[in-house]
Design a protein around this motif. Sequence first.
Motif, PDB file in Angstrom:
ATOM      1  N   VAL A 138      -5.831  -6.791  -3.712  1.00  0.00           N
ATOM      2  CA  VAL A 138      -6.076  -5.974  -4.908  1.00  0.00           C
ATOM      3  C   VAL A 138      -4.962  -4.937  -5.068  1.00  0.00           C
ATOM      4  CG1 VAL A 138      -7.692  -4.306  -5.945  1.00  0.00           C
ATOM      5  CG2 VAL A 138      -8.581  -6.285  -4.697  1.00  0.00           C
ATOM      6  N   ASN A 139      -4.526  -4.707  -6.309  1.00  0.00           N
ATOM      7  CA  ASN A 139      -3.633  -3.572  -6.555  1.00  0.00           C
ATOM      8  C   ASN A 139      -4.234  -2.694  -7.648  1.00  0.00           C
ATOM      9  OD1 ASN A 139      -2.858  -4.703  -9.088  1.00  0.00           O
ATOM     10  ND2 ASN A 139      -0.775  -3.950  -8.818  1.00  0.00           N
ATOM     11  N   VAL A 140      -3.644  -1.536  -7.833  1.00  0.00           N
ATOM     12  CA  VAL A 140      -4.209  -0.560  -8.759  1.00  0.00           C
ATOM     13  C   VAL A 140      -3.088   0.032  -9.601  1.00  0.00           C
ATOM     14  CG1 VAL A 140      -5.973   1.242  -8.897  1.00  0.00           C
ATOM     15  CG2 VAL A 140      -5.517   0.159  -6.700  1.00  0.00           C
ATOM     16  N   ALA A 157      -0.445   1.920  -4.616  1.00  0.00           N
ATOM     17  CA  ALA A 157      -1.799   2.485  -4.639  1.00  0.00           C
ATOM     18  C   ALA A 157      -2.453   2.245  -3.282  1.00  0.00           C
ATOM     19  CB  ALA A 157      -2.593   1.834  -5.755  1.00  0.00           C
ATOM     20  N   THR A 158      -3.747   2.436  -3.202  1.00  0.00           N
ATOM     21  CA  THR A 158      -4.448   2.297  -1.917  1.00  0.00           C
ATOM     22  C   THR A 158      -4.794   0.834  -1.626  1.00  0.00           C
ATOM     23  OG1 THR A 158      -6.493   2.823  -3.073  1.00  0.00           O
ATOM     24  CG2 THR A 158      -5.418   4.630  -1.949  1.00  0.00           C
ATOM     25  N   ASN A 159      -4.276  -0.070  -2.449  1.00  0.00           N
ATOM     26  CA  ASN A 159      -4.349  -1.538  -2.360  1.00  0.00           C
ATOM     27  C   ASN A 159      -5.235  -2.147  -1.257  1.00  0.00           C
ATOM     28  OD1 ASN A 159      -2.575  -1.177  -4.406  1.00  0.00           O
ATOM     29  ND2 ASN A 159      -0.810  -2.119  -3.397  1.00  0.00           N
ATOM     30  N   PRO A 160      -6.493  -2.435  -1.557  1.00  0.00           N
ATOM     31  CA  PRO A 160      -7.350  -3.003  -0.517  1.00  0.00           C
ATOM     32  C   PRO A 160      -7.162  -4.506  -0.280  1.00  0.00           C
ATOM     33  CG  PRO A 160      -8.636  -2.576  -2.495  1.00  0.00           C
ATOM     34  CD  PRO A 160      -7.242  -2.082  -2.770  1.00  0.00           C
ATOM     35  N   ALA A 178      -8.900  -0.300   2.594  1.00  0.00           N
ATOM     36  CA  ALA A 178      -7.714   0.123   1.851  1.00  0.00           C
ATOM     37  C   ALA A 178      -6.527   0.099   2.808  1.00  0.00           C
ATOM     38  CB  ALA A 178      -7.929   1.538   1.316  1.00  0.00           C
ATOM     39  N   THR A 179      -5.324  -0.146   2.283  1.00  0.00           N
ATOM     40  CA  THR A 179      -4.150  -0.178   3.161  1.00  0.00           C
ATOM     41  C   THR A 179      -3.519   1.204   3.345  1.00  0.00           C
ATOM     42  OG1 THR A 179      -2.917  -0.910   1.229  1.00  0.00           O
ATOM     43  CG2 THR A 179      -3.524  -2.613   2.838  1.00  0.00           C
ATOM     44  N   SER A 180      -4.115   2.232   2.719  1.00  0.00           N
ATOM     45  CA  SER A 180      -3.638   3.599   2.948  1.00  0.00           C
ATOM     46  C   SER A 180      -4.396   4.177   4.145  1.00  0.00           C
ATOM     47  CB  SER A 180      -3.900   4.454   1.709  1.00  0.00           C
ATOM     48  OG  SER A 180      -5.260   4.349   1.326  1.00  0.00           O
ATOM     49  N   LEU A 181      -3.809   5.195   4.773  1.00  0.00           N
ATOM     50  CA  LEU A 181      -4.474   5.804   5.929  1.00  0.00           C
ATOM     51  C   LEU A 181      -5.793   6.436   5.532  1.00  0.00           C
ATOM     52  CD1 LEU A 181      -1.823   7.538   8.210  1.00  0.00           C
ATOM     53  CD2 LEU A 181      -3.619   5.956   8.885  1.00  0.00           C
ATOM     54  N   VAL A 182      -5.836   7.068   4.349  1.00  0.00           N
ATOM     55  CA  VAL A 182      -7.089   7.643   3.837  1.00  0.00           C
ATOM     56  C   VAL A 182      -7.196   7.346   2.346  1.00  0.00           C
ATOM     57  CG1 VAL A 182      -7.329   9.536   5.483  1.00  0.00           C
ATOM     58  CG2 VAL A 182      -5.968   9.890   3.406  1.00  0.00           C
ATOM     59  N   ALA A 183      -8.432   7.335   1.859  1.00  0.00           N
ATOM     60  CA  ALA A 183      -8.664   7.180   0.422  1.00  0.00           C
ATOM     61  C   ALA A 183      -8.299   8.490  -0.270  1.00  0.00           C
ATOM     62  CB  ALA A 183     -10.129   6.854   0.177  1.00  0.00           C
ATOM     63  N   GLU A 184      -7.921   8.414  -1.552  1.00  0.00           N
ATOM     64  CA  GLU A 184      -7.587   9.652  -2.262  1.00  0.00           C
ATOM     65  C   GLU A 184      -8.794  10.589  -2.291  1.00  0.00           C
ATOM     66  OE1 GLU A 184      -6.999   9.751  -6.443  1.00  0.00           O
ATOM     67  OE2 GLU A 184      -6.329  11.812  -6.320  1.00  0.00           O
ATOM     68  N   ILE A 234       0.263   9.948   0.161  1.00  0.00           N
ATOM     69  CA  ILE A 234      -0.577   9.472   1.255  1.00  0.00           C
ATOM     70  C   ILE A 234       0.257   8.437   2.023  1.00  0.00           C
ATOM     71  CG2 ILE A 234      -2.766   8.343   1.855  1.00  0.00           C
ATOM     72  CD1 ILE A 234      -3.862   9.143  -0.863  1.00  0.00           C
ATOM     73  N   ARG A 235       0.040   8.333   3.320  1.00  0.00           N
ATOM     74  CA  ARG A 235       0.788   7.329   4.093  1.00  0.00           C
ATOM     75  C   ARG A 235       0.013   6.027   4.206  1.00  0.00           C
ATOM     76  NH1 ARG A 235       1.541   9.043   9.412  1.00  0.00           N
ATOM     77  NH2 ARG A 235       3.260   7.591   9.687  1.00  0.00           N
ATOM     78  N   ALA A 236       0.760   4.950   4.294  1.00  0.00           N
ATOM     79  CA  ALA A 236       0.129   3.643   4.513  1.00  0.00           C
ATOM     80  C   ALA A 236      -0.353   3.572   5.959  1.00  0.00           C
ATOM     81  CB  ALA A 236       1.137   2.533   4.236  1.00  0.00           C
ATOM     82  N   MET A 237      -1.434   2.816   6.188  1.00  0.00           N
ATOM     83  CA  MET A 237      -1.913   2.632   7.566  1.00  0.00           C
ATOM     84  C   MET A 237      -0.916   1.751   8.325  1.00  0.00           C
ATOM     85  SD  MET A 237      -4.490  -0.520   7.457  1.00  0.00           S
ATOM     86  CE  MET A 237      -3.771  -2.104   7.083  1.00  0.00           C
ATOM     87  N   GLY A 238      -0.933   1.866   9.642  1.00  0.00           N
ATOM     88  CA  GLY A 238      -0.186   0.925  10.490  1.00  0.00           C
ATOM     89  C   GLY A 238       1.311   0.855  10.238  1.00  0.00           C
ATOM     90  N   ASP A 239       1.916   1.986   9.860  1.00  0.00           N
ATOM     91  CA  ASP A 239       3.378   2.053   9.679  1.00  0.00           C
ATOM     92  C   ASP A 239       3.916   0.904   8.818  1.00  0.00           C
ATOM     93  OD1 ASP A 239       3.487   4.403  11.122  1.00  0.00           O
ATOM     94  OD2 ASP A 239       3.659   3.380  13.039  1.00  0.00           O
ATOM     95  N   HIS A 240       4.930   0.178   9.315  1.00  0.00           N
ATOM     96  CA  HIS A 240       5.567  -0.857   8.490  1.00  0.00           C
ATOM     97  C   HIS A 240       4.611  -2.008   8.171  1.00  0.00           C
ATOM     98  CE1 HIS A 240       6.020  -1.788  12.724  1.00  0.00           C
ATOM     99  NE2 HIS A 240       6.188  -3.065  12.412  1.00  0.00           N
TER     100      HIS A 240
END
Length: 360
Positions: A138-140, A157-160, A178-184, A234-240
């Motif tokens: 998913v993208n936003v 975006a927070t792209n799940p 979500a692929t971001s470290l935290v949700a907005e 916001i940072r993406a989870m799991g670095d690269h």
Amino acid sequence: VIIQSENLIRIVTQTFANSGCSDEEALRIATRLTSANLTGHDSHGVLRVPRYVMWMETGDLVPGRTINVVSQNETIAVVDGLQGFGQSVGEQAVQLGIDMAQKSGLSIVALRNSGHLGRIGDWAEMAIEEGLISIHFVNVAGSVLVAPFGGIDARMATNPVTIGVPMGDKPPLLLDFATSLVAEGKVMVAAKGGKPLPEGSLINKDGDLTTDPVALYGTFDAAAGDGRDGGGAIRAMGDHKGSGLAFMCEMLAGALTGGGCADVETQYFHNGMLSIYIKPGEFGDQNQFVQDALTYVDYFKAAKPAKDFDEVLVPGEPEQRRRADRLANGIEISDDGWQAIADCARQSGVSEDDIAAATA
Ligand code: NAD
């Protein structure tokens, strides 16, 4: 406040019915939002009601939409949600994918221009109920918040990403994040003085890791809303790896669906979703598959718990437990959150008695 799920569904249904949705669509939206709360994903639950109503007023969300099938063959369908409610056009797109996969064993549905699709796990659960595995990217577009690995400026975006696997009459396996470290939503809560963010959730305009929401919003003014002029992200989870996964969501759910990738010019929020549906029975003995999978689940869960953990869980287990608990004991909503929902209900014409009855 603690509210029983059926009361929440009733108030939210009335609010959307009063705001221009048919009774049927209003109930559908209310049920899906409440379902997110039941699984513990409050950021995607009824707290969204005021924003959805606002988007109806601005025309960014249109009630009563039916998906437009842009193209379709035996296994692939491209459909346009026409800015309808994700709860409606998302459900139609998922149903189409399920019907196609039941016939040919496999289907891929590209959904573009959908209103907010909410908790993506809902869509995997719909496929699970029909015995299908599903994978969703998913993208936003219109919600650029997350920095790429190695970058400062928000580009995604927070792209799940979501994967659901049915297990016969046993609880299904469902990974949905979500692929971001935290949700907005969590950054906003922290900005309003609520729960602080986990270490390193944000990157500021100078490239330093921080937990300070100012990095995203600039000076946060609760009344003025979420100006995103902090210059950080916001940072993406799991670095690269997480950043790469979010990037691929832009490719699959944005570019390939035709819904468009994240960019700052897109002013309105819309989800794109590429979904793959797989009939496990096409791969061999269905019972053997479930048996092998469940043997592995037992082996996985039998790993010795790490420090501060009581047990090892499989994807989907925390949500199943929370749903059972919240169905029995009600859903806790912050006072601020409930006030915003009640105000929205009131403005749409829901009576004070009905609002008061929801929390009784
Ligand atoms: P999260 O960080 O809570 O992760 C949830 C996933 O991790 C689930 O699969 C859960 O079963 C698993 N999990 C959690 N704790 C676990 C544990 N202790 N052991 C094993 N597995 C565990 O979820 P999130 O990233 O905050 O996402 C929340 C929701 O937001 C998702 O439902 C997602 O679909 C939704 N979302 C939607 C959009 C949209 O645009 N529509 C955008 C972003 C996120």
